[in-house]
Design an enzyme around this catalytic site. Structure first.
Site, PDB file in Angstrom:
ATOM      1  N   GLU A 142      -3.441  -0.030   8.150  1.00 35.43           N
ATOM      2  CA  GLU A 142      -2.246   0.365   8.915  1.00 35.43           C
ATOM      3  C   GLU A 142      -2.388  -0.129  10.345  1.00 35.43           C
ATOM      4  O   GLU A 142      -3.442   0.011  10.955  1.00 35.43           O
ATOM      5  CB  GLU A 142      -2.068   1.890   9.026  1.00 35.43           C
ATOM      6  CG  GLU A 142      -1.622   2.580   7.782  1.00 35.43           C
ATOM      7  CD  GLU A 142      -1.474   4.088   7.980  1.00 35.43           C
ATOM      8  OE1 GLU A 142      -1.237   4.554   9.126  1.00 35.43           O
ATOM      9  OE2 GLU A 142      -1.617   4.796   6.974  1.00 35.43           O
ATOM     10  N   ASN A 163      -7.347   1.898  10.002  1.00 40.31           N
ATOM     11  CA  ASN A 163      -6.028   2.070  10.614  1.00 40.31           C
ATOM     12  C   ASN A 163      -6.206   2.141  12.116  1.00 40.31           C
ATOM     13  O   ASN A 163      -7.088   2.852  12.619  1.00 40.31           O
ATOM     14  CB  ASN A 163      -5.369   3.386  10.160  1.00 40.31           C
ATOM     15  CG  ASN A 163      -5.014   3.385   8.677  1.00 40.31           C
ATOM     16  OD1 ASN A 163      -5.161   2.376   7.996  1.00 40.31           O
ATOM     17  ND2 ASN A 163      -4.543   4.516   8.195  1.00 40.31           N
ATOM     18  N   HIS A 185      -2.788  10.932   0.700  1.00 39.61           N
ATOM     19  CA  HIS A 185      -2.222  10.729   2.039  1.00 39.61           C
ATOM     20  C   HIS A 185      -1.568  12.064   2.451  1.00 39.61           C
ATOM     21  O   HIS A 185      -0.360  12.144   2.655  1.00 39.61           O
ATOM     22  CB  HIS A 185      -1.244   9.561   2.028  1.00 39.61           C
ATOM     23  CG  HIS A 185      -0.965   8.967   3.388  1.00 39.61           C
ATOM     24  ND1 HIS A 185      -1.099   7.624   3.666  1.00 39.61           N
ATOM     25  CD2 HIS A 185      -0.557   9.532   4.548  1.00 39.61           C
ATOM     26  CE1 HIS A 185      -0.774   7.387   4.934  1.00 39.61           C
ATOM     27  NE2 HIS A 185      -0.438   8.534   5.497  1.00 39.61           N
ATOM     28  N   GLU A 203      -7.327   8.558   6.249  1.00 38.99           N
ATOM     29  CA  GLU A 203      -7.571   9.205   7.538  1.00 38.99           C
ATOM     30  C   GLU A 203      -8.046  10.660   7.438  1.00 38.99           C
ATOM     31  O   GLU A 203      -7.351  11.585   7.886  1.00 38.99           O
ATOM     32  CB  GLU A 203      -6.290   9.151   8.391  1.00 38.99           C
ATOM     33  CG  GLU A 203      -5.796   7.743   8.645  1.00 38.99           C
ATOM     34  CD  GLU A 203      -4.632   7.698   9.639  1.00 38.99           C
ATOM     35  OE1 GLU A 203      -4.051   8.752   9.925  1.00 38.99           O
ATOM     36  OE2 GLU A 203      -4.335   6.614  10.138  1.00 38.99           O
ATOM     37  N   ARG A 219       0.857  -1.190   0.000  1.00 39.26           N
ATOM     38  CA  ARG A 219       0.000   0.000   0.000  1.00 39.26           C
ATOM     39  C   ARG A 219       0.892   1.238   0.000  1.00 39.26           C
ATOM     40  O   ARG A 219       1.665   1.440   0.934  1.00 39.26           O
ATOM     41  CB  ARG A 219      -0.890  -0.009   1.240  1.00 39.26           C
ATOM     42  CG  ARG A 219      -1.707   1.263   1.412  1.00 39.26           C
ATOM     43  CD  ARG A 219      -2.662   1.167   2.616  1.00 39.26           C
ATOM     44  NE  ARG A 219      -3.415   2.393   2.755  1.00 39.26           N
ATOM     45  CZ  ARG A 219      -3.218   3.300   3.711  1.00 39.26           C
ATOM     46  NH1 ARG A 219      -2.325   3.120   4.650  1.00 39.26           N
ATOM     47  NH2 ARG A 219      -3.932   4.409   3.731  1.00 39.26           N
ATOM     48  N   TYR A 223      -4.034   2.349  15.955  1.00 40.09           N
ATOM     49  CA  TYR A 223      -2.811   2.436  16.762  1.00 40.09           C
ATOM     50  C   TYR A 223      -3.093   2.323  18.255  1.00 40.09           C
ATOM     51  O   TYR A 223      -2.424   1.627  18.982  1.00 40.09           O
ATOM     52  CB  TYR A 223      -2.066   3.748  16.461  1.00 40.09           C
ATOM     53  CG  TYR A 223      -1.509   3.752  15.059  1.00 40.09           C
ATOM     54  CD1 TYR A 223      -0.287   3.167  14.774  1.00 40.09           C
ATOM     55  CD2 TYR A 223      -2.244   4.279  13.990  1.00 40.09           C
ATOM     56  CE1 TYR A 223       0.217   3.113  13.483  1.00 40.09           C
ATOM     57  CE2 TYR A 223      -1.747   4.230  12.683  1.00 40.09           C
ATOM     58  CZ  TYR A 223      -0.522   3.653  12.442  1.00 40.09           C
ATOM     59  OH  TYR A 223      -0.036   3.585  11.158  1.00 40.09           O
TER      60      TYR A 223
HETATM   61  C1  PNW Z   1      -1.230   7.600  10.705  1.00 39.70           C
HETATM   62  N1  PNW Z   1      -3.655  10.103  16.205  1.00 39.70           N
HETATM   63  O1  PNW Z   1      -1.356   8.848  11.329  1.00 39.70           O
HETATM   64  C2  PNW Z   1      -0.810   7.907   9.274  1.00 39.70           C
HETATM   65  O2  PNW Z   1      -1.676   7.341   8.301  1.00 39.70           O
HETATM   66  C3  PNW Z   1       0.612   7.574   8.958  1.00 39.70           C
HETATM   67  O3  PNW Z   1       1.046   8.348   7.862  1.00 39.70           O
HETATM   68  C4  PNW Z   1       1.460   7.758  10.183  1.00 39.70           C
HETATM   69  O4  PNW Z   1       2.840   7.636   9.909  1.00 39.70           O
HETATM   70  C5  PNW Z   1       1.010   6.725  11.188  1.00 39.70           C
HETATM   71  O5  PNW Z   1      -0.368   6.828  11.465  1.00 39.70           O
HETATM   72  C6  PNW Z   1       1.753   6.775  12.525  1.00 39.70           C
HETATM   73  O6  PNW Z   1       1.497   7.985  13.174  1.00 39.70           O
HETATM   74  C7  PNW Z   1      -1.938   9.067  12.547  1.00 39.70           C
HETATM   75  O7  PNW Z   1      -3.270  11.155  16.790  1.00 39.70           O
HETATM   76  C8  PNW Z   1      -1.558  10.228  13.221  1.00 39.70           C
HETATM   77  O8  PNW Z   1      -4.560   9.399  16.699  1.00 39.70           O
HETATM   78  C9  PNW Z   1      -2.130  10.564  14.419  1.00 39.70           C
HETATM   79  C10 PNW Z   1      -3.097   9.754  14.978  1.00 39.70           C
HETATM   80  C11 PNW Z   1      -3.494   8.595  14.306  1.00 39.70           C
HETATM   81  C12 PNW Z   1      -2.912   8.263  13.095  1.00 39.70           C
END
Ligand code: PNW
Length: 468
Positions: free
Chosen positions: A369, A303, A127, A172, A83, A305
Protein backbone atom coordinates in the site's frame (compact mmCIF):
# COMPACT_ATOMS: atom_id res chain seq x y z
CA UNK A 1 0.91 13.52 -18.04
CA UNK A 2 4.62 13.49 -17.34
CA UNK A 3 6.37 14.17 -14.04
CA UNK A 4 9.92 15.06 -13.09
CA UNK A 5 10.23 11.57 -11.56
CA UNK A 6 9.70 9.61 -14.78
CA UNK A 7 13.40 9.11 -15.49
CA UNK A 8 13.96 7.51 -12.09
CA UNK A 9 10.74 5.47 -12.32
CA UNK A 10 11.98 4.07 -15.64
CA UNK A 11 14.93 2.48 -13.83
CA UNK A 12 12.45 -0.10 -12.46
CA UNK A 13 12.61 -3.44 -14.22
CA UNK A 14 10.18 -4.26 -17.02
CA UNK A 15 9.07 -7.24 -14.92
CA UNK A 16 8.17 -5.09 -11.89
CA UNK A 17 4.64 -5.94 -10.72
CA UNK A 18 1.97 -3.25 -10.59
CA UNK A 19 -1.24 -3.44 -8.66
CA UNK A 20 -3.96 -1.73 -6.68
CA UNK A 21 -5.27 -2.55 -3.21
CA UNK A 22 -8.58 -2.42 -1.33
CA UNK A 23 -10.07 -4.14 1.71
CA UNK A 24 -13.37 -5.91 2.30
CA UNK A 25 -15.10 -3.65 4.83
CA UNK A 26 -13.93 -0.51 3.06
CA UNK A 27 -15.55 -1.33 -0.30
CA UNK A 28 -17.99 -4.24 -0.20
CA UNK A 29 -21.13 -3.04 1.59
CA UNK A 30 -23.79 -5.81 1.66
CA UNK A 31 -23.15 -6.27 5.35
CA UNK A 32 -26.33 -8.26 5.97
CA UNK A 33 -26.33 -10.42 2.87
CA UNK A 34 -25.73 -14.11 2.25
CA UNK A 35 -25.21 -14.96 5.90
CA UNK A 36 -22.57 -12.39 6.86
CA UNK A 37 -22.48 -11.55 10.57
CA UNK A 38 -21.18 -8.40 12.27
CA UNK A 39 -17.51 -7.52 12.57
CA UNK A 40 -15.99 -5.20 15.16
CA UNK A 41 -16.22 -2.42 12.56
CA UNK A 42 -19.99 -2.81 12.15
CA UNK A 43 -20.21 -2.37 15.92
CA UNK A 44 -17.66 0.44 16.22
CA UNK A 45 -19.37 2.50 13.49
CA UNK A 46 -22.43 2.63 15.73
CA UNK A 47 -20.61 4.08 18.72
CA UNK A 48 -21.67 7.75 18.78
CA UNK A 49 -18.81 9.98 17.69
CA UNK A 50 -16.50 7.12 16.71
CA UNK A 51 -16.60 7.70 12.94
CA UNK A 52 -16.72 11.11 11.25
CA UNK A 53 -20.18 12.06 10.05
CA UNK A 54 -21.64 8.84 11.50
CA UNK A 55 -20.56 6.98 8.36
CA UNK A 56 -20.63 3.16 8.22
CA UNK A 57 -19.55 0.48 5.76
CA UNK A 58 -23.16 -0.65 5.24
CA UNK A 59 -23.13 0.33 1.57
CA UNK A 60 -19.55 1.56 0.98
CA UNK A 61 -18.75 1.20 -2.75
CA UNK A 62 -21.36 -1.54 -3.15
CA UNK A 63 -18.53 -3.61 -4.58
CA UNK A 64 -20.29 -6.81 -3.51
CA UNK A 65 -22.82 -6.12 -6.27
CA UNK A 66 -20.57 -4.24 -8.69
CA UNK A 67 -17.54 -6.52 -8.64
CA UNK A 68 -17.57 -7.37 -12.40
CA UNK A 69 -17.55 -3.68 -13.30
CA UNK A 70 -14.72 -3.03 -10.84
CA UNK A 71 -12.60 -5.83 -12.28
CA UNK A 72 -13.20 -4.33 -15.75
CA UNK A 73 -11.77 -1.06 -14.39
CA UNK A 74 -8.66 -2.90 -13.22
CA UNK A 75 -8.25 -4.50 -16.62
CA UNK A 76 -8.50 -1.11 -18.31
CA UNK A 77 -5.73 0.12 -15.99
CA UNK A 78 -3.53 -2.76 -17.10
CA UNK A 79 -2.88 -4.00 -13.55
CA UNK A 80 -0.77 -7.12 -13.04
CA UNK A 81 -2.26 -7.79 -9.62
CA UNK A 82 -5.16 -6.87 -7.35
CA UNK A 83 -4.80 -7.00 -3.56
CA UNK A 84 -8.12 -7.47 -1.75
CA UNK A 85 -9.10 -8.88 1.61
CA UNK A 86 -11.55 -11.62 2.55
CA UNK A 87 -14.19 -10.64 5.08
CA UNK A 88 -13.90 -13.11 7.93
CA UNK A 89 -17.56 -12.78 9.11
CA UNK A 90 -18.71 -13.23 5.52
CA UNK A 91 -17.05 -16.60 5.02
CA UNK A 92 -17.17 -17.90 8.61
CA UNK A 93 -20.07 -16.19 10.40
CA UNK A 94 -19.33 -15.69 14.09
CA UNK A 95 -15.67 -16.55 13.56
CA UNK A 96 -15.84 -20.25 14.29
CA UNK A 97 -17.41 -23.38 12.92
CA UNK A 98 -18.16 -24.29 9.33
CA UNK A 99 -17.60 -22.13 6.28
CA UNK A 100 -20.45 -20.14 4.79
CA UNK A 101 -20.56 -21.31 1.16
CA UNK A 102 -22.55 -18.27 0.01
CA UNK A 103 -19.88 -15.93 1.38
CA UNK A 104 -17.01 -17.91 -0.11
CA UNK A 105 -18.82 -17.93 -3.46
CA UNK A 106 -18.33 -14.18 -3.79
CA UNK A 107 -14.53 -14.47 -3.53
CA UNK A 108 -14.62 -17.49 -5.80
CA UNK A 109 -16.31 -15.42 -8.52
CA UNK A 110 -13.91 -12.52 -7.91
CA UNK A 111 -10.85 -14.76 -8.27
CA UNK A 112 -12.18 -16.37 -11.45
CA UNK A 113 -12.94 -13.02 -12.99
CA UNK A 114 -9.51 -11.65 -12.10
CA UNK A 115 -7.79 -14.67 -13.63
CA UNK A 116 -9.92 -14.39 -16.76
CA UNK A 117 -8.77 -10.76 -16.97
CA UNK A 118 -5.10 -11.71 -16.57
CA UNK A 119 -4.86 -10.13 -13.12
CA UNK A 120 -3.15 -12.01 -10.26
CA UNK A 121 -5.31 -12.22 -7.13
CA UNK A 122 -3.44 -11.27 -3.92
CA UNK A 123 -5.52 -12.29 -0.92
CA UNK A 124 -5.20 -10.66 2.50
CA UNK A 125 -6.84 -12.82 5.13
CA UNK A 126 -7.28 -10.20 7.85
CA UNK A 127 -7.81 -6.52 7.16
CA UNK A 128 -9.35 -5.60 10.55
CA UNK A 129 -12.88 -7.06 10.33
CA UNK A 130 -12.75 -9.41 13.33
CA UNK A 131 -16.06 -11.24 13.88
CA UNK A 132 -17.80 -9.47 16.78
CA UNK A 133 -18.33 -12.76 18.65
CA UNK A 134 -14.56 -13.22 18.88
CA UNK A 135 -14.17 -9.72 20.28
CA UNK A 136 -16.89 -10.51 22.82
CA UNK A 137 -14.75 -13.50 23.85
CA UNK A 138 -11.74 -11.19 24.41
CA UNK A 139 -10.56 -10.34 20.90
CA UNK A 140 -6.87 -10.33 19.95
CA UNK A 141 -5.70 -9.96 23.58
CA UNK A 142 -7.14 -13.47 24.01
CA UNK A 143 -4.92 -16.30 22.77
CA UNK A 144 -7.86 -18.26 21.42
CA UNK A 145 -8.34 -15.66 18.65
CA UNK A 146 -5.00 -16.74 17.13
CA UNK A 147 -6.23 -20.33 16.95
CA UNK A 148 -9.54 -19.24 15.44
CA UNK A 149 -7.64 -17.21 12.83
CA UNK A 150 -5.64 -20.25 11.74
CA UNK A 151 -8.84 -22.27 11.29
CA UNK A 152 -10.38 -19.47 9.26
CA UNK A 153 -7.25 -19.11 7.11
CA UNK A 154 -7.34 -22.80 6.22
CA UNK A 155 -11.00 -22.67 5.34
CA UNK A 156 -10.40 -19.83 2.87
CA UNK A 157 -7.34 -21.58 1.46
CA UNK A 158 -9.33 -24.77 0.93
CA UNK A 159 -11.67 -22.90 -1.36
CA UNK A 160 -9.29 -20.56 -3.21
CA UNK A 161 -5.85 -22.17 -2.91
CA UNK A 162 -6.09 -23.98 -6.23
CA UNK A 163 -6.15 -20.59 -8.01
CA UNK A 164 -4.57 -18.09 -5.59
CA UNK A 165 -0.79 -18.18 -5.08
CA UNK A 166 -0.27 -14.93 -3.13
CA UNK A 167 -1.46 -14.89 0.47
CA UNK A 168 -1.00 -12.24 3.13
CA UNK A 169 -1.98 -13.24 6.64
CA UNK A 170 -2.42 -9.87 8.40
CA UNK A 171 -2.67 -6.29 7.28
CA UNK A 172 -0.86 -3.89 9.62
CA UNK A 173 -0.99 -5.60 13.01
CA UNK A 174 0.39 -2.34 14.48
CA UNK A 175 -2.95 -0.67 13.66
CA UNK A 176 -4.95 -3.54 15.14
CA UNK A 177 -2.97 -3.51 18.39
CA UNK A 178 -2.15 0.18 18.88
CA UNK A 179 -5.09 1.97 17.26
CA UNK A 180 -7.66 -0.69 18.18
CA UNK A 181 -6.66 -1.73 21.71
CA UNK A 182 -4.29 0.97 23.06
CA UNK A 183 -5.46 4.29 21.60
CA UNK A 184 -9.05 3.24 20.93
CA UNK A 185 -9.34 5.22 17.68
CA UNK A 186 -10.20 2.18 15.59
CA UNK A 187 -12.37 -0.85 16.31
CA UNK A 188 -12.86 -2.25 18.87
CA UNK A 189 -12.08 1.11 20.50
CA UNK A 190 -10.44 -0.15 23.67
CA UNK A 191 -7.88 1.85 25.65
CA UNK A 192 -5.78 -0.62 27.54
CA UNK A 193 -2.02 -0.70 27.05
CA UNK A 194 -1.58 -4.21 28.42
CA UNK A 195 -4.38 -5.55 26.23
CA UNK A 196 -2.71 -4.01 23.17
CA UNK A 197 0.61 -5.64 23.98
CA UNK A 198 -1.08 -9.01 24.38
CA UNK A 199 -2.78 -8.39 21.04
CA UNK A 200 0.63 -7.96 19.36
CA UNK A 201 1.74 -11.42 20.43
CA UNK A 202 -1.52 -13.11 19.49
CA UNK A 203 -1.63 -11.40 16.09
CA UNK A 204 1.88 -12.66 15.39
CA UNK A 205 0.99 -16.11 16.71
CA UNK A 206 -2.12 -16.18 14.50
CA UNK A 207 0.08 -15.26 11.55
CA UNK A 208 2.55 -18.06 12.30
CA UNK A 209 -0.15 -20.67 12.85
CA UNK A 210 -1.84 -19.65 9.59
CA UNK A 211 1.47 -19.97 7.73
CA UNK A 212 1.88 -23.50 9.10
CA UNK A 213 -1.65 -24.49 8.14
CA UNK A 214 -1.45 -23.10 4.61
CA UNK A 215 1.88 -24.78 3.93
CA UNK A 216 0.46 -28.06 5.19
CA UNK A 217 -2.71 -27.68 3.13
CA UNK A 218 -0.64 -26.94 0.02
CA UNK A 219 0.29 -30.50 -0.76
CA UNK A 220 -0.93 -30.48 -4.33
CA UNK A 221 1.97 -28.54 -5.80
CA UNK A 222 0.11 -25.30 -6.46
CA UNK A 223 2.36 -22.25 -6.20
CA UNK A 224 2.17 -20.65 -2.75
CA UNK A 225 3.76 -17.39 -1.63
CA UNK A 226 3.10 -16.41 1.95
CA UNK A 227 3.66 -13.02 3.50
CA UNK A 228 2.57 -10.50 6.09
CA UNK A 229 1.98 -6.78 5.56
CA UNK A 230 3.31 -4.22 8.04
CA UNK A 231 2.87 -0.46 8.07
CA UNK A 232 6.33 0.86 8.72
CA UNK A 233 7.98 4.24 9.03
CA UNK A 234 11.30 5.62 10.12
CA UNK A 235 11.60 6.74 13.72
CA UNK A 236 14.01 9.64 13.93
CA UNK A 237 14.51 11.81 17.01
CA UNK A 238 13.22 15.38 16.77
CA UNK A 239 16.47 16.65 18.29
CA UNK A 240 19.69 15.08 19.45
CA UNK A 241 18.61 15.25 23.11
CA UNK A 242 18.72 12.01 25.13
CA UNK A 243 14.95 12.22 25.75
CA UNK A 244 14.16 12.47 22.03
CA UNK A 245 16.58 9.70 21.10
CA UNK A 246 14.99 7.51 23.76
CA UNK A 247 11.52 8.26 22.32
CA UNK A 248 12.74 7.35 18.82
CA UNK A 249 14.13 4.07 20.11
CA UNK A 250 10.77 3.25 21.68
CA UNK A 251 8.81 4.24 18.57
CA UNK A 252 11.05 2.01 16.46
CA UNK A 253 10.69 -0.76 19.05
CA UNK A 254 6.89 -0.80 19.12
CA UNK A 255 6.44 0.25 15.48
CA UNK A 256 8.91 -1.96 13.66
CA UNK A 257 11.19 -4.23 15.68
CA UNK A 258 8.51 -5.83 17.88
CA UNK A 259 7.08 -7.31 14.65
CA UNK A 260 10.10 -7.90 12.44
CA UNK A 261 12.49 -9.26 15.09
CA UNK A 262 10.30 -12.26 16.04
CA UNK A 263 9.35 -12.85 12.40
CA UNK A 264 12.97 -12.81 11.24
CA UNK A 265 14.98 -13.87 14.26
CA UNK A 266 12.51 -15.64 16.55
CA UNK A 267 12.89 -13.25 19.51
CA UNK A 268 11.34 -10.08 20.84
CA UNK A 269 13.71 -7.09 21.14
CA UNK A 270 15.26 -7.02 24.61
CA UNK A 271 14.78 -3.27 25.02
CA UNK A 272 11.05 -3.51 24.24
CA UNK A 273 10.66 -6.41 26.67
CA UNK A 274 12.42 -4.33 29.34
CA UNK A 275 10.26 -1.26 28.64
CA UNK A 276 7.13 -3.39 28.98
CA UNK A 277 8.37 -4.99 32.21
CA UNK A 278 8.93 -1.50 33.64
CA UNK A 279 5.24 -0.86 32.98
CA UNK A 280 4.21 -4.17 34.52
CA UNK A 281 3.40 -5.82 31.20
CA UNK A 282 4.72 -9.16 30.03
CA UNK A 283 4.17 -10.55 26.52
CA UNK A 284 2.08 -13.76 26.85
CA UNK A 285 4.67 -15.98 25.16
CA UNK A 286 4.41 -19.73 25.66
CA UNK A 287 6.95 -22.40 24.80
CA UNK A 288 7.17 -22.90 21.07
CA UNK A 289 5.33 -19.68 20.10
CA UNK A 290 8.43 -17.93 18.81
CA UNK A 291 9.36 -20.88 16.58
CA UNK A 292 5.86 -20.69 15.09
CA UNK A 293 6.14 -16.93 14.52
CA UNK A 294 9.62 -17.35 13.02
CA UNK A 295 8.23 -19.48 10.14
CA UNK A 296 9.84 -18.86 6.76
CA UNK A 297 8.18 -16.14 4.67
CA UNK A 298 8.18 -15.77 0.88
CA UNK A 299 7.38 -12.05 0.76
CA UNK A 300 7.26 -9.05 3.07
CA UNK A 301 4.54 -6.48 2.41
CA UNK A 302 5.36 -2.90 3.38
CA UNK A 303 2.69 -0.20 3.58
CA UNK A 304 3.96 3.35 3.73
CA UNK A 305 2.23 6.72 4.01
CA UNK A 306 4.37 9.05 6.14
CA UNK A 307 6.63 9.33 9.18
CA UNK A 308 6.87 11.64 12.16
CA UNK A 309 9.83 12.62 14.29
CA UNK A 310 9.87 11.35 17.88
CA UNK A 311 10.08 13.60 20.89
CA UNK A 312 10.46 12.55 24.48
CA UNK A 313 9.00 15.77 25.84
CA UNK A 314 5.65 17.51 25.44
CA UNK A 315 5.20 21.13 24.30
CA UNK A 316 5.93 22.31 27.84
CA UNK A 317 9.14 20.29 28.00
CA UNK A 318 7.78 17.69 30.43
CA UNK A 319 8.35 13.97 29.90
CA UNK A 320 5.97 12.96 27.10
CA UNK A 321 5.40 9.40 28.29
CA UNK A 322 4.28 10.46 31.74
CA UNK A 323 0.57 9.99 31.02
CA UNK A 324 0.89 6.56 29.50
CA UNK A 325 1.98 7.28 25.93
CA UNK A 326 4.48 4.49 25.32
CA UNK A 327 6.46 6.08 22.51
CA UNK A 328 6.50 9.79 23.22
CA UNK A 329 5.12 12.54 21.02
CA UNK A 330 5.08 12.61 17.21
CA UNK A 331 6.45 15.82 15.76
CA UNK A 332 5.85 17.12 12.23
CA UNK A 333 8.67 18.53 10.13
CA UNK A 334 6.66 21.32 8.52
CA UNK A 335 6.44 19.70 5.08
CA UNK A 336 3.40 19.82 2.74
CA UNK A 337 0.61 17.51 3.90
CA UNK A 338 -2.10 15.33 2.41
CA UNK A 339 -5.75 15.72 3.46
CA UNK A 340 -4.99 13.31 6.34
CA UNK A 341 -2.50 15.80 7.76
CA UNK A 342 0.25 13.33 6.85
CA UNK A 343 3.46 14.94 5.63
CA UNK A 344 4.70 14.08 2.15
CA UNK A 345 8.18 12.61 2.49
CA UNK A 346 9.28 10.32 -0.35
CA UNK A 347 12.96 10.49 0.67
CA UNK A 348 11.95 9.00 4.00
CA UNK A 349 10.26 6.13 2.11
CA UNK A 350 13.49 5.34 0.24
CA UNK A 351 15.38 5.44 3.52
CA UNK A 352 12.86 3.14 5.20
CA UNK A 353 12.99 0.56 2.39
CA UNK A 354 16.77 0.61 2.46
CA UNK A 355 16.80 0.06 6.22
CA UNK A 356 14.29 -2.81 6.08
CA UNK A 357 16.25 -4.52 3.32
CA UNK A 358 19.43 -4.18 5.37
CA UNK A 359 18.16 -5.20 8.82
CA UNK A 360 15.68 -7.86 7.63
CA UNK A 361 17.27 -9.35 4.51
CA UNK A 362 16.54 -12.39 2.42
CA UNK A 363 12.86 -11.93 1.55
CA UNK A 364 11.57 -9.96 -1.45
CA UNK A 365 9.57 -6.87 -0.53
CA UNK A 366 6.34 -5.75 -2.14
CA UNK A 367 4.94 -2.31 -1.41
CA UNK A 368 1.42 -3.50 -0.63
CA UNK A 369 0.00 0.00 0.00
CA UNK A 370 1.03 3.56 -0.75
CA UNK A 371 -1.15 6.49 -1.72
CA UNK A 372 -2.74 9.69 -0.54
CA UNK A 373 -6.01 11.44 0.22
CA UNK A 374 -6.43 14.91 -1.26
CA UNK A 375 -9.36 17.29 -1.47
CA UNK A 376 -10.50 16.20 -4.91
CA UNK A 377 -12.51 18.70 -6.99
CA UNK A 378 -14.53 16.86 -9.63
CA UNK A 379 -15.71 18.81 -12.67
CA UNK A 380 -19.33 18.63 -13.85
CA UNK A 381 -18.65 15.27 -15.48
CA UNK A 382 -17.13 13.88 -12.28
CA UNK A 383 -13.56 13.99 -13.58
CA UNK A 384 -10.83 14.83 -11.04
CA UNK A 385 -7.57 16.40 -12.21
CA UNK A 386 -5.57 15.21 -9.23
CA UNK A 387 -2.11 16.48 -10.08
CA UNK A 388 -1.31 16.37 -6.34
CA UNK A 389 -1.96 12.63 -6.22
CA UNK A 390 0.04 12.04 -9.42
CA UNK A 391 2.99 13.86 -7.86
CA UNK A 392 2.64 11.90 -4.59
CA UNK A 393 2.53 8.56 -6.39
CA UNK A 394 5.31 9.37 -8.88
CA UNK A 395 7.66 10.63 -6.17
CA UNK A 396 7.05 7.56 -3.99
CA UNK A 397 7.47 5.12 -6.89
CA UNK A 398 10.72 6.92 -7.71
CA UNK A 399 11.71 6.33 -4.07
CA UNK A 400 11.12 2.60 -4.62
CA UNK A 401 13.41 2.73 -7.66
CA UNK A 402 16.09 4.50 -5.62
CA UNK A 403 15.86 1.97 -2.79
CA UNK A 404 16.22 -0.80 -5.37
CA UNK A 405 19.30 0.90 -6.77
CA UNK A 406 20.66 0.99 -3.21
CA UNK A 407 20.26 -2.78 -2.95
CA UNK A 408 16.80 -3.58 -1.54
CA UNK A 409 14.94 -6.35 -3.38
CA UNK A 410 11.54 -4.72 -4.08
CA UNK A 411 9.48 -6.46 -6.71
CA UNK A 412 6.14 -4.71 -6.93
CA UNK A 413 3.94 -1.79 -5.92
CA UNK A 414 0.23 -1.59 -5.08
CA UNK A 415 -1.45 1.79 -5.03
CA UNK A 416 -3.85 2.48 -2.16
CA UNK A 417 -6.47 2.59 -3.38
CA UNK A 418 -8.25 1.44 -6.50
CA UNK A 419 -11.42 3.25 -5.40
CA UNK A 420 -12.38 6.02 -3.03
CA UNK A 421 -13.71 4.08 -0.06
CA UNK A 422 -14.63 3.97 3.62
CA UNK A 423 -11.56 5.45 5.30
CA UNK A 424 -12.22 3.91 8.74
CA UNK A 425 -12.72 6.52 11.48
CA UNK A 426 -12.61 9.28 8.83
CA UNK A 427 -15.57 7.86 6.92
CA UNK A 428 -16.10 8.75 3.25
CA UNK A 429 -14.69 12.25 3.48
CA UNK A 430 -11.09 11.15 2.91
CA UNK A 431 -10.60 9.94 -0.66
CA UNK A 432 -7.58 7.75 -1.51
CA UNK A 433 -8.86 6.34 -4.81
CA UNK A 434 -7.33 6.69 -8.26
CA UNK A 435 -10.94 6.12 -9.33
CA UNK A 436 -13.59 8.50 -8.01
CA UNK A 437 -16.74 7.04 -6.48
CA UNK A 438 -19.88 9.17 -6.45
CA UNK A 439 -21.57 7.82 -3.32
CA UNK A 440 -25.02 8.97 -4.47
CA UNK A 441 -24.99 7.18 -7.82
CA UNK A 442 -22.13 4.71 -7.17
CA UNK A 443 -20.69 5.87 -10.47
CA UNK A 444 -16.95 5.22 -10.93
CA UNK A 445 -14.83 7.77 -12.80
CA UNK A 446 -11.08 7.18 -13.21
CA UNK A 447 -9.16 10.26 -12.05
CA UNK A 448 -6.21 11.79 -13.88
CA UNK A 449 -4.01 9.68 -11.55
CA UNK A 450 -5.61 6.51 -12.94
CA UNK A 451 -4.74 7.52 -16.49
CA UNK A 452 -1.24 8.41 -15.36
CA UNK A 453 -0.84 5.08 -13.52
CA UNK A 454 -1.96 3.11 -16.59
CA UNK A 455 0.52 5.01 -18.79
CA UNK A 456 3.34 4.52 -16.27
CA UNK A 457 2.71 0.77 -16.08
CA UNK A 458 2.75 0.53 -19.89
CA UNK A 459 5.89 2.61 -20.21
CA UNK A 460 7.92 0.72 -17.61
CA UNK A 461 6.78 -2.60 -19.06
CA UNK A 462 8.04 -1.50 -22.47
CA UNK A 463 11.11 0.50 -21.48
CA UNK A 464 12.05 -0.59 -17.99
CA UNK A 465 15.34 -2.27 -17.19
CA UNK A 466 15.56 -5.82 -18.46
CA UNK A 467 17.30 -7.31 -15.42
CA UNK A 468 15.33 -8.17 -12.29
C1 PNW B 1 -3.84 1.80 6.21
N1 PNW B 1 -1.23 5.58 10.83
O1 PNW B 1 -4.15 2.26 7.50
C2 PNW B 1 -4.84 0.69 5.93
O2 PNW B 1 -4.23 -0.54 5.58
C3 PNW B 1 -5.89 1.05 4.93
O3 PNW B 1 -7.02 0.23 5.13
C4 PNW B 1 -6.20 2.51 5.02
O4 PNW B 1 -7.32 2.88 4.23
C5 PNW B 1 -4.96 3.25 4.59
O5 PNW B 1 -3.84 2.89 5.36
C6 PNW B 1 -5.08 4.78 4.64
O6 PNW B 1 -5.26 5.20 5.95
C7 PNW B 1 -3.36 3.09 8.26
O7 PNW B 1 -1.85 6.24 11.71
C8 PNW B 1 -4.01 3.82 9.25
O8 PNW B 1 0.02 5.65 10.75
C9 PNW B 1 -3.30 4.63 10.10
C10 PNW B 1 -1.93 4.73 9.97
C11 PNW B 1 -1.27 4.00 8.99
C12 PNW B 1 -2.00 3.18 8.14
Amino acid sequence: VTTRHDGVVDRLPAAFRWGAATSAYQIEGAVDEDGRTASIWDTYCRVPGAVDNGDTGDLACDHYHRMPQDVALMRDLGLDAYRFSVGWPRVQPGGKGPANPAGLAFYDRLVDRLLASDIEPWVTLYHWDLPQELEDAGGWPNRDTALRFADYAELVYDRLGDRVAHWTTLNEPWCSAMLGYVEGVQAPGRRDFGAGMHAIHHLLLGHGLAVQRLRAANSGGNPLELGITLNLSTAKPATDSPADREAARRADGLGTRVYLDPLWYGRYPADVVADLAARGVELPVRDGDLEVINAKLDTLGVNYYFSMLSSGVDEQGRAADADGNPVGRGVLLGLPQTAMGWEIMPDDFAELLTRVGRDYPGVPIFVTENGAAFRDQPDAAGFVRDHDRVEYLASHIAAVARARDAGTDIRGYFVWSLLDNFEWAYGYDKRFGIVRVDYTTQQRTPKLSAHWYRDTIRRVRAEGASVA
